[in-house]
Design an enzyme around this catalytic site. Structure first.
Site, PDB file in Angstrom:
ATOM      1  N   GLY A  86      45.427  40.646  30.944  1.00 33.92           N
ATOM      2  CA  GLY A  86      45.729  41.620  32.004  1.00 33.92           C
ATOM      3  C   GLY A  86      45.287  41.103  33.363  1.00 33.92           C
ATOM      4  O   GLY A  86      46.003  41.251  34.361  1.00 33.92           O
ATOM      5  N   LEU A  87      44.098  40.499  33.406  1.00 32.10           N
ATOM      6  CA  LEU A  87      43.609  39.953  34.667  1.00 32.10           C
ATOM      7  C   LEU A  87      44.563  38.878  35.191  1.00 32.10           C
ATOM      8  O   LEU A  87      44.944  38.883  36.364  1.00 32.10           O
ATOM      9  CB  LEU A  87      42.206  39.350  34.470  1.00 32.10           C
ATOM     10  CG  LEU A  87      41.696  38.478  35.622  1.00 32.10           C
ATOM     11  CD1 LEU A  87      41.559  39.288  36.910  1.00 32.10           C
ATOM     12  CD2 LEU A  87      40.369  37.822  35.261  1.00 32.10           C
TER      13      LEU A  87
ATOM     14  N   ASP B  95      43.343  43.624  38.948  1.00 31.12           N
ATOM     15  CA  ASP B  95      43.247  44.006  37.532  1.00 31.12           C
ATOM     16  C   ASP B  95      42.595  45.382  37.437  1.00 31.12           C
ATOM     17  O   ASP B  95      41.493  45.534  36.923  1.00 31.12           O
ATOM     18  CB  ASP B  95      42.439  42.934  36.787  1.00 31.12           C
ATOM     19  CG  ASP B  95      42.351  43.223  35.292  1.00 31.12           C
ATOM     20  OD1 ASP B  95      43.225  43.937  34.767  1.00 31.12           O
ATOM     21  OD2 ASP B  95      41.390  42.737  34.657  1.00 31.12           O
TER      22      ASP B  95
ATOM     23  N   ASN C 100      38.526  45.570  36.221  1.00 29.13           N
ATOM     24  CA  ASN C 100      38.142  44.367  35.477  1.00 29.13           C
ATOM     25  C   ASN C 100      36.641  44.386  35.184  1.00 29.13           C
ATOM     26  O   ASN C 100      35.834  44.758  36.038  1.00 29.13           O
ATOM     27  CB  ASN C 100      38.509  43.111  36.284  1.00 29.13           C
ATOM     28  CG  ASN C 100      38.156  41.843  35.531  1.00 29.13           C
ATOM     29  OD1 ASN C 100      37.061  41.303  35.673  1.00 29.13           O
ATOM     30  ND2 ASN C 100      39.068  41.384  34.706  1.00 29.13           N
TER      31      ASN C 100
ATOM     32  N   HIS D 161      32.822  42.851  24.229  1.00 27.62           N
ATOM     33  CA  HIS D 161      32.809  42.142  25.509  1.00 27.62           C
ATOM     34  C   HIS D 161      31.420  42.200  26.140  1.00 27.62           C
ATOM     35  O   HIS D 161      30.713  43.202  26.025  1.00 27.62           O
ATOM     36  CB  HIS D 161      33.839  42.766  26.459  1.00 27.62           C
ATOM     37  CG  HIS D 161      34.347  41.809  27.504  1.00 27.62           C
ATOM     38  ND1 HIS D 161      34.145  40.452  27.442  1.00 27.62           N
ATOM     39  CD2 HIS D 161      35.047  42.022  28.652  1.00 27.62           C
ATOM     40  CE1 HIS D 161      34.718  39.867  28.484  1.00 27.62           C
ATOM     41  NE2 HIS D 161      35.265  40.795  29.236  1.00 27.62           N
TER      42      HIS D 161
HETATM   43  C1  SPV Z   1      41.572  39.842  30.654  1.00 31.15           C
HETATM   44  O1  SPV Z   1      41.777  38.629  30.500  1.00 31.15           O
HETATM   45  O2  SPV Z   1      42.287  40.574  31.331  1.00 31.15           O
HETATM   46  C2  SPV Z   1      40.415  40.459  30.011  1.00 31.15           C
HETATM   47  C3  SPV Z   1      39.281  39.633  29.693  1.00 31.15           C
HETATM   48  O3  SPV Z   1      40.419  41.642  29.812  1.00 31.15           O
HETATM   49  S1  SPV Z   1      38.209  39.661  31.043  1.00 31.15           S
HETATM   50  O4  SPV Z   1      38.955  39.532  32.276  1.00 31.15           O
HETATM   51  O5  SPV Z   1      37.352  38.503  30.782  1.00 31.15           O
HETATM   52  O6  SPV Z   1      37.481  40.895  30.990  1.00 31.15           O
HETATM   53 MG    MG Z   2      41.957  42.629  30.744  1.00 30.17          MG
END
Ligand code: SPV
Ligand code: MG
Length: 308
Positions: free
Chosen positions: A58-59, A69, A133, A200
């Protein structure tokens, strides 16, 4: 005469569903390395590097779209990119579904649409919509456990492929709610029908993940994204019994650094010093398999002399 029988497969076309492939990878004794991708190009590069599965981040997809994000991109915009990731890689893709974009109903529509475009699974996280995020700020509000369990159950009931993987991500450690709350939530999500748990953490060491993993004791496959504790040796992740290690955003960050360097250097100095440091067009054409198209033209296209 060309027939569909002599069509040559290009990308893998295994009989197993994408969900079954991802499920099998998560059942391996060693952790599966899952690479983050955000578009067709990053997906193809990850596949060619040898990764067996992808994380549609998502990010990174938000960043590729030029937005934050924080659920700024709509889920239909994001699934548009996921479709490119699926198509370009030919690998099982786990889709970052954030919070499911609302309630159980939006979460299940998201999951069923992700299944329809060929994804292998979705990951939903237990924060409230709109989320931010996990590495930004301290305002990470957890959703009520029952509400999140309802999202998981609704997805499970609506998906067609029983192997499609539902990953429940708890943000309890990110929200500072502690190990006990993280375990309580993971247990509830397991009972609601999740196939795996994503725990996480944004700590600089693996310590709190290790504590969780030992207490969890392999009840369901565990996934992590060691963005901040990246210095941890992979053997340590294996020792902790983890099933998946997601390199969530490294590819996007590498692209940001490389594109910034290219733009700044071109603007300030011109192309001479830049040229040897960037991919050749031949490399790009090879990555996108232009030769396959040339071969197909011989096979399928009418010869130029036959055109009126
Ligand atoms: C993403 O990659 O969007 C995630 C993982 O959710 S993080 O950004 O590391 O939280
Ligand atoms: Mg994400």
């Amino acid at each position: 005469m060309t027939t569909s029988q002599n069509r040559r497969p290009r990308l893998s076309e295994p009989a197993d569903s994408p969900g079954a492939q991802l499920r099998a990878l998560l059942a391996l004794p060693e952790p599966t390395l899952v690479m983050g991708a955000h578009d067709g190009l990053s997906a193809r590069i990850a596949a060619e590097a040898g990764f067996p599965a992808l994380w549609a981040s998502g990010l990174c997809m938000s960043t590729a779209l030029g937005v934050r994000d924080s659920d700024e991109a709509s889920w239909t915009e994001l699934l548009g990119l996921v479709a490119r990731v699926v198509e370009a890689a030919g690998l099982p893709v786990l889709v970052d579904g954030d919070t499911g974009y609302g309630n159980f109903n939006t979460a299940r529509r998201f999951a069923t649409q992700a299944e329809r475009i060929g994804a292998a699974g979705v990951c939903l996280e237990d924060k409230v919509f709109p989320k931010m995020n996990s590495f930004v700020g301290d305002g990470h509000v957890l959703a009520p456990v029952d509400e999140f369990c309802g999202k998981i159950a609704a997805c499970r009931d609506a998906l067609r492929d029983p192997d499609f993987v539902i990953v429940a991500r708890t943000e309890a450690l990110i929200a500072g709610a502690g190990l006990h709350e993280a375990l309580h939530r993971a247990e509830a999500y397991c009972a609601a029908g999740a196939d795996a748990i994503f725990i996480h953490s944004r700590k600089p060491t693996v310590a709190e993940i290790a504590e969780f993993a030992r207490a969890w004791d392999g009840r369901l496959p565990l996934l992590i994204a060691p963005t901040t504790y990246h210095a941890t040796p992979l053997e340590e992740f294996a020792r902790l019994g983890l099933s998946g290690v997601i390199w969530a955003n490294q590819s996007m960050r590498a692209a940001v650094a490389a594109m910034k360097h290219a733009c700044e250097s071109l603007f300030e100095e011109g192309p001479v010093s830049l040229e040897p440091t960037i991919a050749s067009l031949d490399e790009v054409f090879s990555l996108m398999r232009y030769q396959d198209l040339a071969d197909d033209e011989k096979r399928y296209a009418a010869p130029p002399e036959s055109r009126a």
